[in-house]
Write a protein that holds these residues in place. Structure first.
Motif, PDB file in Angstrom:
ATOM      1  N   ARG A 295      37.621  43.832  36.217  1.00  0.00           N
ATOM      2  CA  ARG A 295      38.975  43.789  35.643  1.00  0.00           C
ATOM      3  C   ARG A 295      39.412  45.477  35.845  1.00  0.00           C
ATOM      4  O   ARG A 295      40.364  45.948  36.465  1.00  0.00           O
ATOM      5  CB  ARG A 295      39.376  43.317  34.586  1.00  0.00           C
ATOM      6  N   GLN A 296      38.412  46.276  35.482  1.00  0.00           N
ATOM      7  CA  GLN A 296      38.529  47.810  35.393  1.00  0.00           C
ATOM      8  C   GLN A 296      38.552  48.308  36.902  1.00  0.00           C
ATOM      9  O   GLN A 296      39.266  49.136  37.328  1.00  0.00           O
ATOM     10  CB  GLN A 296      37.403  48.317  34.612  1.00  0.00           C
ATOM     11  N   TRP A 297      37.580  47.707  37.577  1.00  0.00           N
ATOM     12  CA  TRP A 297      37.512  48.064  39.160  1.00  0.00           C
ATOM     13  C   TRP A 297      38.557  47.920  39.936  1.00  0.00           C
ATOM     14  O   TRP A 297      39.248  48.659  40.875  1.00  0.00           O
ATOM     15  CB  TRP A 297      36.149  47.447  39.621  1.00  0.00           C
ATOM     16  N   LEU A 298      39.137  46.521  39.817  1.00  0.00           N
ATOM     17  CA  LEU A 298      40.522  46.303  40.446  1.00  0.00           C
ATOM     18  C   LEU A 298      41.764  46.915  40.041  1.00  0.00           C
ATOM     19  O   LEU A 298      42.485  47.135  40.931  1.00  0.00           O
ATOM     20  CB  LEU A 298      40.632  44.795  40.486  1.00  0.00           C
ATOM     21  N   ALA A 299      41.720  46.966  38.541  1.00  0.00           N
ATOM     22  CA  ALA A 299      42.772  47.978  38.260  1.00  0.00           C
ATOM     23  C   ALA A 299      42.799  49.216  38.907  1.00  0.00           C
ATOM     24  O   ALA A 299      44.084  49.870  39.205  1.00  0.00           O
ATOM     25  CB  ALA A 299      42.833  48.079  36.702  1.00  0.00           C
ATOM     26  N   GLY A 300      41.651  49.907  38.839  1.00  0.00           N
ATOM     27  CA  GLY A 300      41.533  51.209  39.792  1.00  0.00           C
ATOM     28  C   GLY A 300      42.251  51.226  41.080  1.00  0.00           C
ATOM     29  O   GLY A 300      42.625  52.357  41.393  1.00  0.00           O
ATOM     30  N   HIS A 301      42.114  50.148  41.630  1.00  0.00           N
ATOM     31  CA  HIS A 301      42.799  50.031  43.025  1.00  0.00           C
ATOM     32  C   HIS A 301      44.162  49.485  42.918  1.00  0.00           C
ATOM     33  O   HIS A 301      44.963  49.337  44.059  1.00  0.00           O
ATOM     34  CB  HIS A 301      41.886  49.136  43.934  1.00  0.00           C
ATOM     35  N   GLY A 302      44.705  49.283  41.726  1.00  0.00           N
ATOM     36  CA  GLY A 302      46.081  48.374  41.666  1.00  0.00           C
ATOM     37  C   GLY A 302      46.162  47.292  42.453  1.00  0.00           C
ATOM     38  O   GLY A 302      47.210  47.147  42.956  1.00  0.00           O
ATOM     39  N   VAL A 303      45.085  46.580  42.371  1.00  0.00           N
ATOM     40  CA  VAL A 303      45.407  45.264  43.197  1.00  0.00           C
ATOM     41  C   VAL A 303      44.889  43.790  42.176  1.00  0.00           C
ATOM     42  O   VAL A 303      44.097  43.998  41.391  1.00  0.00           O
ATOM     43  CB  VAL A 303      44.213  45.326  44.444  1.00  0.00           C
ATOM     44  N   ARG A 304      45.779  42.948  42.642  1.00  0.00           N
ATOM     45  CA  ARG A 304      45.058  41.605  42.030  1.00  0.00           C
ATOM     46  C   ARG A 304      45.359  40.543  43.023  1.00  0.00           C
ATOM     47  O   ARG A 304      46.190  40.077  43.867  1.00  0.00           O
ATOM     48  CB  ARG A 304      46.457  41.219  41.035  1.00  0.00           C
ATOM     49  N   PRO A 305      43.936  40.384  43.696  1.00  0.00           N
ATOM     50  CA  PRO A 305      43.546  39.519  44.863  1.00  0.00           C
ATOM     51  C   PRO A 305      44.293  38.194  44.653  1.00  0.00           C
ATOM     52  O   PRO A 305      44.185  37.686  43.281  1.00  0.00           O
ATOM     53  CB  PRO A 305      42.193  39.466  45.003  1.00  0.00           C
ATOM     54  N   GLU A 306      44.422  37.471  45.567  1.00  0.00           N
ATOM     55  CA  GLU A 306      45.006  36.086  45.378  1.00  0.00           C
ATOM     56  C   GLU A 306      43.915  34.897  44.916  1.00  0.00           C
ATOM     57  O   GLU A 306      44.278  34.015  43.981  1.00  0.00           O
ATOM     58  CB  GLU A 306      45.702  35.314  46.564  1.00  0.00           C
ATOM     59  N   PHE A 307      42.675  35.196  45.019  1.00  0.00           N
ATOM     60  CA  PHE A 307      41.568  34.641  44.579  1.00  0.00           C
ATOM     61  C   PHE A 307      40.252  35.345  44.121  1.00  0.00           C
ATOM     62  O   PHE A 307      40.067  36.423  44.760  1.00  0.00           O
ATOM     63  CB  PHE A 307      41.243  33.568  45.759  1.00  0.00           C
ATOM     64  N   THR A 308      39.682  34.614  43.132  1.00  0.00           N
ATOM     65  CA  THR A 308      38.399  35.407  42.862  1.00  0.00           C
ATOM     66  C   THR A 308      37.178  34.143  43.288  1.00  0.00           C
ATOM     67  O   THR A 308      37.257  33.142  42.522  1.00  0.00           O
ATOM     68  CB  THR A 308      38.200  35.557  41.414  1.00  0.00           C
ATOM     69  N   VAL A 309      36.493  34.553  44.258  1.00  0.00           N
ATOM     70  CA  VAL A 309      35.678  33.658  44.763  1.00  0.00           C
ATOM     71  C   VAL A 309      34.271  34.051  44.245  1.00  0.00           C
ATOM     72  O   VAL A 309      33.698  35.019  44.413  1.00  0.00           O
ATOM     73  CB  VAL A 309      35.603  33.653  46.370  1.00  0.00           C
ATOM     74  N   VAL A 310      33.873  33.016  43.632  1.00  0.00           N
ATOM     75  CA  VAL A 310      32.523  33.072  42.910  1.00  0.00           C
ATOM     76  C   VAL A 310      31.284  32.092  43.360  1.00  0.00           C
ATOM     77  O   VAL A 310      31.586  31.007  43.555  1.00  0.00           O
ATOM     78  CB  VAL A 310      32.732  32.846  41.349  1.00  0.00           C
ATOM     79  N   ASP A 311      30.200  32.943  43.271  1.00  0.00           N
ATOM     80  CA  ASP A 311      29.005  32.120  43.551  1.00  0.00           C
ATOM     81  C   ASP A 311      28.905  30.896  42.880  1.00  0.00           C
ATOM     82  O   ASP A 311      29.027  30.814  41.460  1.00  0.00           O
ATOM     83  CB  ASP A 311      27.737  33.059  43.016  1.00  0.00           C
ATOM     84  N   PRO A 312      28.931  29.696  43.565  1.00  0.00           N
ATOM     85  CA  PRO A 312      28.846  28.324  42.874  1.00  0.00           C
ATOM     86  C   PRO A 312      28.045  28.219  41.760  1.00  0.00           C
ATOM     87  O   PRO A 312      28.327  27.286  41.145  1.00  0.00           O
ATOM     88  CB  PRO A 312      29.130  27.482  44.149  1.00  0.00           C
ATOM     89  N   SER A 313      26.838  28.669  42.010  1.00  0.00           N
ATOM     90  CA  SER A 313      25.817  28.484  41.009  1.00  0.00           C
ATOM     91  C   SER A 313      26.206  29.314  39.654  1.00  0.00           C
ATOM     92  O   SER A 313      25.149  28.895  38.906  1.00  0.00           O
ATOM     93  CB  SER A 313      24.444  28.908  41.327  1.00  0.00           C
TER      94      SER A 313
END
Length: 416
Positions: A295-313
């Motif tokens: 969250r902190q990393w994305l906030a630094g870019h001022g970005v909220r991506p449409e999806f968070t794609v996660v390793d299914p395992s």
């Protein structure tokens, strides 16, 4: 019965006329005309197939069957008036072709063989044969027990050690199997411009298999087209759509998260990377700490991506993201070879670029290689070492493909 618009090549006509063996296989390049020829032959067979047994269409998933088999069959520009007499709803286990009931059977896992139990077959059409489990295919053959039953199938080339080639294609004369090898030249419907785009869309292993139609072994670098002087950039254009951040989860192994967007120049960009290597940092992080760091990393870019794609395992981390009310969390589409092929095609066409700050990904890409030991056994698989950002890349690219594909002018077709 003939197609409404398309003119058939001599090889297509020959394969249709002589596919009278108990097993008939069309193999070769993508878009080489083998699917149209095999489907036309299947329609002809359905009309005359013996009664007293089931007719089946088989594929890896309902999506692939719908896309590769029934979408073409229902296209009147390809199959004329016959297309009106073909009824199928994607995902359904039953279709109707020219008045005959057709069972649709998928074979996507080790349990698929059970779906054939009790089947008395009068004929089968098999899509993408190399993607089926070996034992499933053997059981399918055993189930075609009605006198006069025929099997028709298509496949793109694979590893030369693949069971389909070793057990059936290489023994075609001995077993009474008929095969036809197709290349792009055998499809008269393709324009020279389209062929050129297809040739530019593939590189390395994929070019040799899908354009030249060769059964060749995977070896060497996976992303042969990657060139840091082309694909690594210091600036990115305006991002018109923030597609996702894509995560390969690790506790002892590195945790890699890539921010991917669609650029105004019709390219995909890996804009930023968050990476934590517990060995280098000498500190493991909890799921909650990773979520907060993301969250902190994305906030630094001022970005909220449409999806968070996660390793299914990474079930525990996915649960943590849900607890933190992270929007758009989805398990990654993890078909390894499809993901690798898509990334490789984008790199070859210069439709994927990476910001220089993504040091982990840039460091991994040149050394991302095929596993020689598995290749010798007929398997295509990357070496599972220094691949964490590479895995995150294919997760993000493949899972969001429906979002970016309409905006990327590249021939990425991989179906037959």
């Amino acid at each position: 019965m003939a197609t409404a618009e398309a003119q058939l090549s001599e090889k297509q006509e020959r394969s249709i006329a002589h596919s009278t063996s108990w097993l008939n296989v069309w193999e070769g390049s993508v878009r080489s005309g083998k699917t149209i020829a095999s489907l036309l032959r299947w329609l002809m067979y359905v009309v005359t197939a013996p009664r007293g047994g089931a007719l089946v269409v088989v594929g890896k998933t309902y999506d692939t069957v719908g896309r590769n088999v029934f979408e073409p069959l229902q296209d009147p520009s390809l199959f004329g008036d016959a297309a009106r007499h073909i009824s199928y709803t994607r995902g359904a286990p039953i279709a109707w072709i020219l008045g005959r009931k057709i069972e649709v059977i998928t074979a996507n896992d080790a349990k698929a063989e059970a779906r054939l139990r009790g089947l008395t077959g009068a004929g089968a059409y098999v899509d993408e044969m190399t993607l089926l489990p070996k034992e499933f295919f053997k059981r399918l053959i055993d189930r075609m027990s009605v006198p006069g039953a025929l099997i028709f199938g298509t496949t793109n080339p694979d590893n030369p050690g693949h069971w389909l080639r070793k057990d059936w294609l290489n023994r075609a004369d001995e077993l009474g199997v008929r095969t036809w090898h197709f290349t792009l030249e055998d499809n008269p419907a393709l324009s020279a411009e389209y062929v050129a785009r297809m040739e530019a869309a593939f590189t390395g292993l994929w070019y040799r298999r899908y354009i030249l139609g060769h059964w060749v072994m995977s070896e060497g670098a996976i992303y042969e087209a990657f060139d840091s002087t082309i694909h690594v950039v210091d600036e990115v254009p305006a991002i018109t759509r923030w597609l996702c951040d894509a995560i390969d989860y690790g506790t002892v192994n590195p945790f890699a998260d890539l921010l991917i967007g669609l650029g105004a120049d019709q390219r995909l960009y890996v804009v930023s990377e968050y990476r934590h290597d517990s060995r280098t940092a000498r500190r493991q992080m909890t799921d909650a700490e990773y979520s907060a760091a993301r969250r902190q990393w994305l906030a630094g870019h001022g970005v909220r991506p449409e999806f968070t794609v996660v390793d299914p395992s990474a079930a525990s981390f996915i649960e943590q993201l849900h607890r933190d009310e992270t929007p758009g969390v989805v398990p990654a589409e993890n078909t390894v070879l499809d993901g690798i092929r898509t990334v490789a095609s984008l790199l070859a066409a210069d439709r994927l670029r990476i910001h220089r700050s993504c040091a982990g990904l840039i460091d991994e890409l040149p050394g991302y290689s095929w596993d020689d030991e598995k290749a010798e056994k007929g398997e295509d698989a990357p070496i599972k070492q220094d691949d964490h950002s590479c895995d995150a890349l294919r997760y993000g690219i493949r899972t969001t493909e429906a979002l970016w594909r309409p905006h990327i002018p590249i021939a990425l077709e991989v179906a037959a």
